[in-house]
Design an enzyme around this catalytic site. Sequence first.
Site, PDB file in Angstrom:
ATOM      1  N   GLY A 152       1.571 -10.500   4.948  1.00 32.27           N
ATOM      2  CA  GLY A 152       0.503 -10.903   5.846  1.00 32.27           C
ATOM      3  C   GLY A 152      -0.796 -11.155   5.109  1.00 32.27           C
TER       4      GLY A 152
ATOM      5  N   ARG B  96      -2.277  -9.645  -1.019  1.00 33.20           N
ATOM      6  CA  ARG B  96      -0.992  -9.094  -1.450  1.00 33.20           C
ATOM      7  C   ARG B  96      -0.133 -10.191  -2.064  1.00 33.20           C
ATOM      8  NH1 ARG B  96       1.898  -6.440   3.085  1.00 33.20           N
ATOM      9  NH2 ARG B  96       0.416  -4.736   2.793  1.00 33.20           N
TER      10      ARG B  96
ATOM     11  N   ARG C  88       9.728 -11.987   4.864  1.00 36.60           N
ATOM     12  CA  ARG C  88       8.463 -11.309   5.147  1.00 36.60           C
ATOM     13  C   ARG C  88       8.464  -9.972   4.428  1.00 36.60           C
ATOM     14  NH1 ARG C  88       4.313  -8.948   7.597  1.00 36.60           N
ATOM     15  NH2 ARG C  88       4.683  -7.138   8.940  1.00 36.60           N
TER      16      ARG C  88
ATOM     17  N   SER D  56       3.319   1.931   6.624  1.00 30.14           N
ATOM     18  CA  SER D  56       1.969   2.181   6.109  1.00 30.14           C
ATOM     19  C   SER D  56       1.251   3.285   6.874  1.00 30.14           C
ATOM     20  CB  SER D  56       1.129   0.904   6.183  1.00 30.14           C
ATOM     21  OG  SER D  56       1.031   0.455   7.531  1.00 30.14           O
ATOM     22  N   ASP D  57       1.720   3.557   8.090  1.00 28.74           N
ATOM     23  CA  ASP D  57       1.084   4.602   8.890  1.00 28.74           C
ATOM     24  C   ASP D  57       2.070   5.123   9.923  1.00 28.74           C
ATOM     25  OD1 ASP D  57       0.177   3.116  11.726  1.00 28.74           O
ATOM     26  OD2 ASP D  57       0.305   1.782  10.001  1.00 28.74           O
TER      27      ASP D  57
ATOM     28  N   GLY E  24       5.965  -6.920   4.453  1.00 31.78           N
ATOM     29  CA  GLY E  24       4.739  -6.463   5.091  1.00 31.78           C
ATOM     30  C   GLY E  24       4.750  -4.982   5.393  1.00 31.78           C
TER      31      GLY E  24
ATOM     32  N   GLU F 117       5.375  -3.767  13.984  1.00 31.56           N
ATOM     33  CA  GLU F 117       4.549  -4.706  13.234  1.00 31.56           C
ATOM     34  C   GLU F 117       4.199  -5.872  14.150  1.00 31.56           C
ATOM     35  OE1 GLU F 117       6.765  -7.821  11.546  1.00 31.56           O
ATOM     36  OE2 GLU F 117       7.151  -7.263  13.613  1.00 31.56           O
ATOM     37  N   MET F 118       3.865  -7.035  13.629  1.00 27.53           N
ATOM     38  CA  MET F 118       3.341  -8.085  14.503  1.00 27.53           C
ATOM     39  C   MET F 118       3.895  -9.482  14.231  1.00 27.53           C
ATOM     40  SD  MET F 118      -0.693  -6.915  14.723  1.00 27.53           S
ATOM     41  CE  MET F 118      -1.022  -7.921  16.171  1.00 27.53           C
TER      42      MET F 118
END
Length: 240
Positions: free
Chosen positions: A21, A25, A88, A204-205, A90, A180-181
């Site tokens: 995303g 990165r 992807r 990540s969280d 991410g 995620e999105m």
Amino acid sequence: MATPHINAPEGAFADVVLMPGDPLRAKYIAETFLEDTVQVTDVRNMFGYTGTYKGRRISVMGHGMGIPSCSIYAKELITEYGVKKIIRVGSCGAVRQDVKVRDVIIGSGACTDSKVNRIRFRNNDFAAISDFDMTLAAVQAAKQKGIAARVGNLFSADLFYTPDVEMFDVMEKYGILGVEMEAAGIYAVAAEYGAKALAICTVSDHIRTGEQTSSEERQLTFNDMITIALESVLIGDKAE
């Protein structure tokens, strides 16, 4: 052969593109993992690069946040630049207690609360799934590198700050591994235009515990996920 959102010339992209995303990165992946790297696009600072990984030509480009953004880039890469496979790479959030921060998730499918795929699929539910061969190659790459990875459903949310926090209970009940999105949108775009796609995410969280990584860590690390993605391309080449 520039598009409204990509200013790369014809032939600038490899047939396989890794898509984080965050464009920074993408820059990190290009500079850290690829050789003979060339920046090929920078419209709206959505950087794209092409280089080689162990002699194999591969591209990497950011896709932004959310299904509308990633769908634009995925569509243009496939239809205007001849890209055949999108991976992807991410970040995602976890809702299950047994899923930990920094775990790697290979998304075999992606649920969503977005209406984008219903618009695309004439108001019917589209089963947004990854390409089987790409998924298998990613699993094999993880095993070969000794990296623990989970395989299962993601949830692609339209809202980052959702008012419906009780939905996390439903996700946990249904075994969702990561929130995620983008994955559901990328899978549908690939299906619509005859390409293949896979999402590999790093947690990540943790939405339940509040544990999280820093923005710098999300930008500059998560190397296990990137290694799986790159090695899976080589494995996929051998299988074809």
